[in-house]
Design a protein around this motif. Structure first.
Motif, PDB file in Angstrom:
ATOM      1  N   GLY A 257       0.828  -1.193   0.000  1.00 35.57           N
ATOM      2  CA  GLY A 257       0.000   0.000   0.000  1.00 35.57           C
ATOM      3  C   GLY A 257       0.863   1.243   0.000  1.00 35.57           C
ATOM      4  O   GLY A 257       2.074   1.190  -0.178  1.00 35.57           O
ATOM      5  N   GLN A 269      -3.427   3.557   2.203  1.00 34.52           N
ATOM      6  CA  GLN A 269      -4.252   3.445   1.004  1.00 34.52           C
ATOM      7  C   GLN A 269      -3.830   2.203   0.212  1.00 34.52           C
ATOM      8  O   GLN A 269      -2.657   1.838   0.185  1.00 34.52           O
ATOM      9  CB  GLN A 269      -4.082   4.687   0.112  1.00 34.52           C
ATOM     10  CG  GLN A 269      -4.385   6.002   0.805  1.00 34.52           C
ATOM     11  CD  GLN A 269      -5.847   6.179   1.123  1.00 34.52           C
ATOM     12  OE1 GLN A 269      -6.707   5.949   0.261  1.00 34.52           O
ATOM     13  NE2 GLN A 269      -6.156   6.589   2.347  1.00 34.52           N
ATOM     14  N   GLU A 270      -4.789   1.565  -0.440  1.00 32.94           N
ATOM     15  CA  GLU A 270      -4.543   0.425  -1.339  1.00 32.94           C
ATOM     16  C   GLU A 270      -3.622  -0.624  -0.707  1.00 32.94           C
ATOM     17  O   GLU A 270      -2.621  -1.035  -1.288  1.00 32.94           O
ATOM     18  CB  GLU A 270      -4.001   0.919  -2.687  1.00 32.94           C
ATOM     19  CG  GLU A 270      -4.952   1.889  -3.364  1.00 32.94           C
ATOM     20  CD  GLU A 270      -4.703   2.026  -4.864  1.00 32.94           C
ATOM     21  OE1 GLU A 270      -4.094   1.122  -5.460  1.00 32.94           O
ATOM     22  OE2 GLU A 270      -5.117   3.052  -5.417  1.00 32.94           O
ATOM     23  N   THR A 273      -2.103  -3.841  -2.438  1.00 32.08           N
ATOM     24  CA  THR A 273      -1.217  -3.715  -3.601  1.00 32.08           C
ATOM     25  C   THR A 273       0.213  -3.497  -3.124  1.00 32.08           C
ATOM     26  O   THR A 273       0.451  -2.685  -2.234  1.00 32.08           O
ATOM     27  CB  THR A 273      -1.645  -2.536  -4.490  1.00 32.08           C
ATOM     28  OG1 THR A 273      -2.981  -2.743  -4.943  1.00 32.08           O
ATOM     29  CG2 THR A 273      -0.719  -2.409  -5.695  1.00 32.08           C
ATOM     30  N   SER A 295       0.682   3.626 -11.656  1.00 30.92           N
ATOM     31  CA  SER A 295      -0.488   4.436 -11.335  1.00 30.92           C
ATOM     32  C   SER A 295      -0.081   5.843 -10.932  1.00 30.92           C
ATOM     33  O   SER A 295       0.986   6.060 -10.359  1.00 30.92           O
ATOM     34  CB  SER A 295      -1.292   3.786 -10.201  1.00 30.92           C
ATOM     35  OG  SER A 295      -1.806   2.534 -10.595  1.00 30.92           O
ATOM     36  N   TYR A 297      -1.435   9.408  -8.973  1.00 32.62           N
ATOM     37  CA  TYR A 297      -2.389   9.909  -7.989  1.00 32.62           C
ATOM     38  C   TYR A 297      -2.225  11.418  -7.848  1.00 32.62           C
ATOM     39  O   TYR A 297      -1.101  11.925  -7.736  1.00 32.62           O
ATOM     40  CB  TYR A 297      -2.157   9.253  -6.622  1.00 32.62           C
ATOM     41  CG  TYR A 297      -2.261   7.756  -6.634  1.00 32.62           C
ATOM     42  CD1 TYR A 297      -3.428   7.119  -6.228  1.00 32.62           C
ATOM     43  CD2 TYR A 297      -1.197   6.973  -7.066  1.00 32.62           C
ATOM     44  CE1 TYR A 297      -3.523   5.733  -6.251  1.00 32.62           C
ATOM     45  CE2 TYR A 297      -1.283   5.593  -7.098  1.00 32.62           C
ATOM     46  CZ  TYR A 297      -2.450   4.970  -6.693  1.00 32.62           C
ATOM     47  OH  TYR A 297      -2.540   3.599  -6.713  1.00 32.62           O
ATOM     48  N   ARG A 306      -6.620   8.583  -7.427  1.00 28.92           N
ATOM     49  CA  ARG A 306      -5.961   7.950  -8.569  1.00 28.92           C
ATOM     50  C   ARG A 306      -6.605   8.476  -9.850  1.00 28.92           C
ATOM     51  O   ARG A 306      -7.812   8.392 -10.034  1.00 28.92           O
ATOM     52  CB  ARG A 306      -6.073   6.431  -8.506  1.00 28.92           C
ATOM     53  CG  ARG A 306      -5.364   5.757  -9.678  1.00 28.92           C
ATOM     54  CD  ARG A 306      -5.162   4.275  -9.473  1.00 28.92           C
ATOM     55  NE  ARG A 306      -6.404   3.569  -9.193  1.00 28.92           N
ATOM     56  CZ  ARG A 306      -6.476   2.253  -8.993  1.00 28.92           C
ATOM     57  NH1 ARG A 306      -5.372   1.526  -9.015  1.00 28.92           N
ATOM     58  NH2 ARG A 306      -7.627   1.687  -8.746  1.00 28.92           N
ATOM     59  N   THR A 309      -3.987   4.646 -14.605  1.00 26.22           N
ATOM     60  CA  THR A 309      -3.051   3.532 -14.490  1.00 26.22           C
ATOM     61  C   THR A 309      -2.597   3.142 -15.881  1.00 26.22           C
ATOM     62  O   THR A 309      -3.424   2.931 -16.774  1.00 26.22           O
ATOM     63  CB  THR A 309      -3.692   2.324 -13.794  1.00 26.22           C
ATOM     64  OG1 THR A 309      -4.049   2.677 -12.453  1.00 26.22           O
ATOM     65  CG2 THR A 309      -2.724   1.147 -13.742  1.00 26.22           C
TER      66      THR A 309
END
Length: 325
Positions: A257, A269-270, A273, A295, A297, A306, A309
């Motif tokens: 993340g 966040q995220e 990933t 990606s 942001y 975001r 991507t």
């Protein structure tokens, strides 16, 4: 530095969130090549086509010195320097200026820029070297006497000097690179101590920013003046992590993340990933690579939004942001 953030947000809103975007290239390096992508193309997403691709087998790291318009590529046995003054959004000439041999195996090594010197840290060999900017000459070995071999290094500009900054499992500090007992120097204990130091950066405003893991979490440390602050970042994931920093735009942490820390804390966040490479661009965007996906942001909203991507044909492990004409 906090006094700069209102101005930064205004500037970012005129670039990161609005058109026209800042003309720039993003250099993405893998272990085999360097691809140069228009930042504006990455902000649109889709299949990204590089403006140029340089073959670079064995590449370890790359760094861009905007003040000198130089791009540096680190290999296990050498450092290469390229001028970027002729780079545009449509042309990336490869004009090698300097090839400087390194006196140690720098597999797994990395670069850190100072104001007058470039640091090459070769952890496997337990050595570090200093090279002059902009066009590196013969490397001079930094004195690592007394430092834990498990460490991360950076250069801290102070009073016209580039001091050797270090983060070990127990301490965060700095000292002259080739005279450990001289001044200026400062060393502060870490509470809690780290299991593994992961990253260290100087922010251009006198702060040292460190990152590492304890057995249970990733912790972020900041040394400013003689005080050290510490906090948990990235939630409950004590794995690999790195810092992404532009001194005038923002600061983030990425790994399992990501989390923007400045200008506003986004929280994790995220978190599902894994990001392997990242940067904060002067255009007000955060660029993060996970495998072959890159990606982008927008840093102006909180949490960051975001915007796109892109799919690349390789997996970057290092990124650099290059403003161009």
């Amino acid at each position: 530095m906090k006094k700069l953030w209102p101005l930064v947000l205004l500037l970012a809103a005129c670039t990161g969130s609005q058109e026209p975007s800042l003309p720039a290239l993003v250099a993405a390096g893998s272990g085999e090549k360097v691809g140069f992508f228009r930042a504006r193309d990455l902000q649109q997403g889709g299949a990204a086509s590089p403006v140029a691709t340089w073959s670079a087998p064995g590449l370890q790291d790359l760094a861009y010195a905007g003040a000198f318009q130089r791009l540096y590529l680190l290999f296990a046995d050498r450092l290469e320097a390229y001028p970027t003054s002729g780079f545009t959004e449509t042309s990336v000439p490869k004009n090698l200026l300097v090839v400087q041999a390194l006196p140690a195996d720098c597999t797994g090594g990395y670069l850190r820029l100072g104001q007058n010197r470039l640091l090459v840290h070769c952890p496997r060999a337990q050595k570090a070297f200093l090279l002059g900017l902009p066009d590196p000459g013969p490397p001079q070995e930094a004195d690592l006497t007394g430092l834990d071999p498990a460490l991360r290094l950076a250069l801290l500009p102070q009073g016209g000097l580039d001091l050797l900054a270090y983060l070990t499992p127990a301490v965060l500090g700095f000292r002259p690179a080739q005279d450990p007992g001289a001044t200026p120097r400062l060393e502060k204990p870490l509470d809690p101590p780290l299991q593994t130091p992961l990253d260290l950066r100087a922010d251009g405003q006198g702060r040292l920013l460190g990152l590492g893991t304890t057995p249970t979490e990733v912790r972020f440390y900041a040394l400013q003046g003689e005080g050290v602050s510490s906090r948990k970042v990235l939630g409950d994931f004590p794995g690999e992590a790195r810092l992404a920093l532009d001194p005038a735009v923002g600061l983030g942490v990425y790994g399992q993340g990501f989390q923007v820390l400045e200008p506003r804390d986004s929280g994790p966040q995220e978190v599902f990933t894994t990001f392997a490479a990242g940067l904060v661009g002067q255009d007000g965007y955060l660029y993060l690579a996970a495998g072959t996906l890159l990606s982008v942001y927008d840093l102006v909203p909180s949490p960051p939004q975001r915007v796109a991507t892109s799919s690349l044909d390789f997996a970057p492990k290092a990124l650099a942001f290059l403003p161009v004409q």
